[in-house]
Motif scaffolding. Structure first.
Motif, PDB file in Angstrom:
ATOM      1  N   ILE A   1       0.832  -1.208   0.000  1.00  0.00           N
ATOM      2  CA  ILE A   1       0.000   0.000   0.000  1.00  0.00           C
ATOM      3  C   ILE A   1       0.862   1.251   0.000  1.00  0.00           C
ATOM      4  N   VAL A   2       1.935   1.234   0.797  1.00  0.00           N
ATOM      5  CA  VAL A   2       2.855   2.376   0.837  1.00  0.00           C
ATOM      6  C   VAL A   2       3.471   2.618  -0.530  1.00  0.00           C
ATOM      7  N   ASP A   3       3.889   1.545  -1.202  1.00  0.00           N
ATOM      8  CA  ASP A   3       4.478   1.677  -2.536  1.00  0.00           C
ATOM      9  C   ASP A   3       3.432   2.117  -3.562  1.00  0.00           C
ATOM     10  N   LEU A   4       2.244   1.559  -3.461  1.00  0.00           N
ATOM     11  CA  LEU A   4       1.170   1.876  -4.395  1.00  0.00           C
ATOM     12  C   LEU A   4       0.840   3.363  -4.380  1.00  0.00           C
ATOM     13  N   LEU A   5       0.841   3.959  -3.194  1.00  0.00           N
ATOM     14  CA  LEU A   5       0.451   5.355  -3.041  1.00  0.00           C
ATOM     15  C   LEU A   5       1.641   6.307  -2.996  1.00  0.00           C
ATOM     16  N   GLY A   6       2.849   5.775  -3.089  1.00  0.00           N
ATOM     17  CA  GLY A   6       4.032   6.624  -3.126  1.00  0.00           C
ATOM     18  C   GLY A   6       4.243   7.454  -1.873  1.00  0.00           C
ATOM     19  N   ILE A   7       4.032   6.841  -0.701  1.00  0.00           N
ATOM     20  CA  ILE A   7       4.142   7.597   0.550  1.00  0.00           C
ATOM     21  C   ILE A   7       5.286   7.104   1.430  1.00  0.00           C
ATOM     22  N   GLY A   8       6.205   6.325   0.846  1.00  0.00           N
ATOM     23  CA  GLY A   8       7.309   5.781   1.629  1.00  0.00           C
ATOM     24  C   GLY A   8       8.188   6.844   2.248  1.00  0.00           C
ATOM     25  N   ASP A   9       8.387   7.958   1.542  1.00  0.00           N
ATOM     26  CA  ASP A   9       9.257   9.012   2.082  1.00  0.00           C
ATOM     27  C   ASP A   9       8.524   9.942   3.041  1.00  0.00           C
ATOM     28  N   LEU A  10       7.261   9.656   3.327  1.00  0.00           N
ATOM     29  CA  LEU A  10       6.479  10.497   4.243  1.00  0.00           C
ATOM     30  C   LEU A  10       6.306   9.857   5.614  1.00  0.00           C
ATOM     31  N   LEU A  11       6.765   8.628   5.801  1.00  0.00           N
ATOM     32  CA  LEU A  11       6.396   7.839   6.975  1.00  0.00           C
ATOM     33  C   LEU A  11       6.783   8.481   8.300  1.00  0.00           C
ATOM     34  N   VAL A  12       7.889   9.219   8.344  1.00  0.00           N
ATOM     35  CA  VAL A  12       8.342   9.781   9.615  1.00  0.00           C
ATOM     36  C   VAL A  12       7.768  11.181   9.866  1.00  0.00           C
ATOM     37  N   ARG A  13       7.012  11.706   8.924  1.00  0.00           N
ATOM     38  CA  ARG A  13       6.484  13.059   9.065  1.00  0.00           C
ATOM     39  C   ARG A  13       5.113  13.058   9.732  1.00  0.00           C
ATOM     40  N   ARG A  14       4.726  14.234  10.253  1.00  0.00           N
ATOM     41  CA  ARG A  14       3.412  14.400  10.855  1.00  0.00           C
ATOM     42  C   ARG A  14       2.497  15.127   9.880  1.00  0.00           C
ATOM     43  N   PRO A  15       1.177  14.949  10.005  1.00  0.00           N
ATOM     44  CA  PRO A  15       0.228  15.520   9.039  1.00  0.00           C
ATOM     45  C   PRO A  15       0.386  17.016   8.794  1.00  0.00           C
ATOM     46  N   ALA A  16       0.778  17.776   9.816  1.00  0.00           N
ATOM     47  CA  ALA A  16       0.882  19.234   9.650  1.00  0.00           C
ATOM     48  C   ALA A  16       1.947  19.623   8.632  1.00  0.00           C
ATOM     49  N   THR A  17       2.889  18.719   8.333  1.00  0.00           N
ATOM     50  CA  THR A  17       3.967  19.022   7.390  1.00  0.00           C
ATOM     51  C   THR A  17       3.657  18.535   5.975  1.00  0.00           C
ATOM     52  N   LEU A  18       2.481  17.950   5.769  1.00  0.00           N
ATOM     53  CA  LEU A  18       2.136  17.369   4.475  1.00  0.00           C
ATOM     54  C   LEU A  18       1.314  18.331   3.640  1.00  0.00           C
ATOM     55  N   SER A  19       1.431  18.213   2.319  1.00  0.00           N
ATOM     56  CA  SER A  19       0.556  18.964   1.419  1.00  0.00           C
ATOM     57  C   SER A  19      -0.824  18.309   1.404  1.00  0.00           C
ATOM     58  N   GLY A  20      -1.786  18.977   0.798  1.00  0.00           N
ATOM     59  CA  GLY A  20      -3.141  18.425   0.739  1.00  0.00           C
ATOM     60  C   GLY A  20      -3.188  17.092   0.014  1.00  0.00           C
ATOM     61  N   GLY A  21      -2.465  16.987  -1.108  1.00  0.00           N
ATOM     62  CA  GLY A  21      -2.443  15.728  -1.849  1.00  0.00           C
ATOM     63  C   GLY A  21      -1.768  14.615  -1.076  1.00  0.00           C
ATOM     64  N   GLU A  22      -0.698  14.941  -0.357  1.00  0.00           N
ATOM     65  CA  GLU A  22      -0.018  13.938   0.466  1.00  0.00           C
ATOM     66  C   GLU A  22      -0.923  13.444   1.586  1.00  0.00           C
ATOM     67  N   LYS A  23      -1.647  14.355   2.212  1.00  0.00           N
ATOM     68  CA  LYS A  23      -2.573  13.948   3.269  1.00  0.00           C
ATOM     69  C   LYS A  23      -3.629  12.978   2.736  1.00  0.00           C
ATOM     70  N   GLN A  24      -4.149  13.255   1.538  1.00  0.00           N
ATOM     71  CA  GLN A  24      -5.184  12.387   0.990  1.00  0.00           C
ATOM     72  C   GLN A  24      -4.630  11.016   0.634  1.00  0.00           C
ATOM     73  N   ARG A  25      -3.382  10.964   0.173  1.00  0.00           N
ATOM     74  CA  ARG A  25      -2.786   9.658  -0.117  1.00  0.00           C
ATOM     75  C   ARG A  25      -2.604   8.850   1.170  1.00  0.00           C
ATOM     76  N   VAL A  26      -2.205   9.528   2.242  1.00  0.00           N
ATOM     77  CA  VAL A  26      -2.068   8.832   3.525  1.00  0.00           C
ATOM     78  C   VAL A  26      -3.441   8.371   4.022  1.00  0.00           C
ATOM     79  N   ALA A  27      -4.449   9.215   3.859  1.00  0.00           N
ATOM     80  CA  ALA A  27      -5.806   8.832   4.264  1.00  0.00           C
ATOM     81  C   ALA A  27      -6.289   7.618   3.474  1.00  0.00           C
ATOM     82  N   LEU A  28      -5.953   7.567   2.198  1.00  0.00           N
ATOM     83  CA  LEU A  28      -6.285   6.400   1.378  1.00  0.00           C
ATOM     84  C   LEU A  28      -5.590   5.150   1.906  1.00  0.00           C
ATOM     85  N   GLY A  29      -4.305   5.298   2.218  1.00  0.00           N
ATOM     86  CA  GLY A  29      -3.561   4.162   2.749  1.00  0.00           C
ATOM     87  C   GLY A  29      -4.148   3.658   4.051  1.00  0.00           C
ATOM     88  N   ARG A  30      -4.508   4.579   4.933  1.00  0.00           N
ATOM     89  CA  ARG A  30      -5.098   4.183   6.210  1.00  0.00           C
ATOM     90  C   ARG A  30      -6.415   3.445   6.000  1.00  0.00           C
TER      91      ARG A  30
END
Length: 359
Positions: free
Chosen positions: A111-140
């Motif tokens: 799922i992490v690879d599918l959504l391209g969020i591997g480099d975001l794993l150590v970050r918190r939501p406040a540091t993410l762009s809107g598109g990055e947040k939605q990809r993480v929400a999809l993964g969850r």
């Protein structure tokens, strides 16, 4: 997968009375604000208990006269417009939280690879762009092992570039996961790109439902889709990329030469062709700069209160839609069953109206 929905519910000044079925793939609930889309998905998710409802997913009864299955027992993943990530957790911790409620923890890497969020794993939501947040929400949502994924206007808060960034991930999600999706939107471009089936809503009622290709090209759908947004979706195969920037695509009725096609040769793509960009000719045109000419047959003509008319066409077995003036209908003597030619300018099909790329 078979989702069957029948809901009646009354708010102050608004009555919802809908019924539809959704199968595998992506089913779009489309309608203007206030049509009842979010109420429907909240009822399916178990976040709202309607006045009366019969909702079943496969053999599981969510709602009936005797049954109300709690939300946590419905195996539904829900992606909201505003992502709703836990702000105090990292991306990895947000994903791990979902794994507590599903059986997809072992699929986390995929799922992490599918959504391209591997480099975001150590970050918190406040540091993410809107598109990055939605990809993480999809993964969850996917890691909760859902039997059905509900997506309520997931791109509505994103600007154009961010929306374009995330759409390829949704394409990949659709083809790679196999999880059926009920996708809520009032954006025609999103629906045309992603959906397999479409349910049109207006004032709390279903006005049309069926395969996307049929609903989009239905003249009766023009008032709900909007005059400037109405149009057909064609399936095409890329056959060549020319040195002049034009690509050749094979559709059911012939070939089209278009700009901005990024898909490789042999790829299957979707083309969204706006009704206002289709010209009609009674004879094979000669001496035109437009080279995309498809033989077609009129299947229906719909006139409204204004000066325009929507012409439904059969182009090699695919539905195409044209919008002309009522005066043109009269002067050309257009009628059902008539054969003619549909003309599409190469520059009228924008790059963002060409989607897909599977071989």
């Amino acid at each position: 997968m078979s989702l069957k929905v029948a809901i009646t519910h009354r708010f102050d000044g608004f009555d919802l009375d809908v019924g539809f079925e959704a199968g595998p793939g992506v089913t779009a609930l489309f309608g203007r604000s206030g049509a009842g889309k979010t109420t429907i998905v909240n009822a399916i998710a178990g976040l709202l208990r309607p006045d009366a409802a019969q909702i079943t997913l496969n053999d599981t009864v969510f709602n009936s006269a005797q049954t109300f299955l709690p939300a946590h027992r419905r195996r539904i993943g829900y992606v909201f417009q505003d992502a709703r990530l836990f702000p105090h957790l990292t991306v990895a911790e947000n994903l791990d939280y979902a794994g507590r409620f599903g059986a997809r923890a072992k699929g986390r890497t995929h799922i992490v690879d599918l959504l391209g969020i591997g480099d975001l794993l150590v970050r918190r939501p406040a540091t993410l762009s809107g598109g990055e947040k939605q990809r993480v929400a999809l993964g969850r949502a996917l890691l909760s092992d859902p039997a059905l994924l509900l997506m309520d206007e997931p791109l509505a808060a994103l600007d154009g570039p961010r929306k374009s960034d995330i759409l390829p991930y949704l394409d990949r999600l659709k083809s790679d996961t196999g999880v059926p999706i009920l996708y809520v939107s009032h954006a025609v471009d999103e629906v045309a790109r992603l959906a397999d089936h479409m349910v049109l809503l207006s004032d709390g009622r279903v006005t049309r439902s069926g395969p996307l290709f049929d609903v989009m090209a239905d003249p009766a759908a023009v008032p709900l889709l909007g005059v400037r947004e109405a149009g057909a979706v064609l399936q095409a195969r890329v056959t060549d990329h020319g040195p002049d920037g034009l690509s050749t695509l094979q559709v059911a009725a012939g070939t089209l030469n278009l700009l901005g096609v990024q898909a490789p040769i042999g790829a299957q793509v979707r083309l969204r062709v706006l009704a206002q960009d289709v010209l009609l000719s009674l004879e094979m045109p000669q001496g035109l700069s437009a080279q995309n000419i498809l033989p077609a047959t009129i299947t229906s003509i719909r006139t409204g209160d204004g000066p325009g008319a929507a012409i439904a066409l059969d182009a090699g077995g695919e539905a195409l839609l044209a919008r002309v003036t009522g005066r043109a209908v009269a002067s050309m003597g257009l009628e059902q069953g008539q054969s003619l030619f549909a003309i599409i300018k190469a520059t009228s099909v924008a790059q963002d109206a060409i989607s897909g790329g599977s071989t």
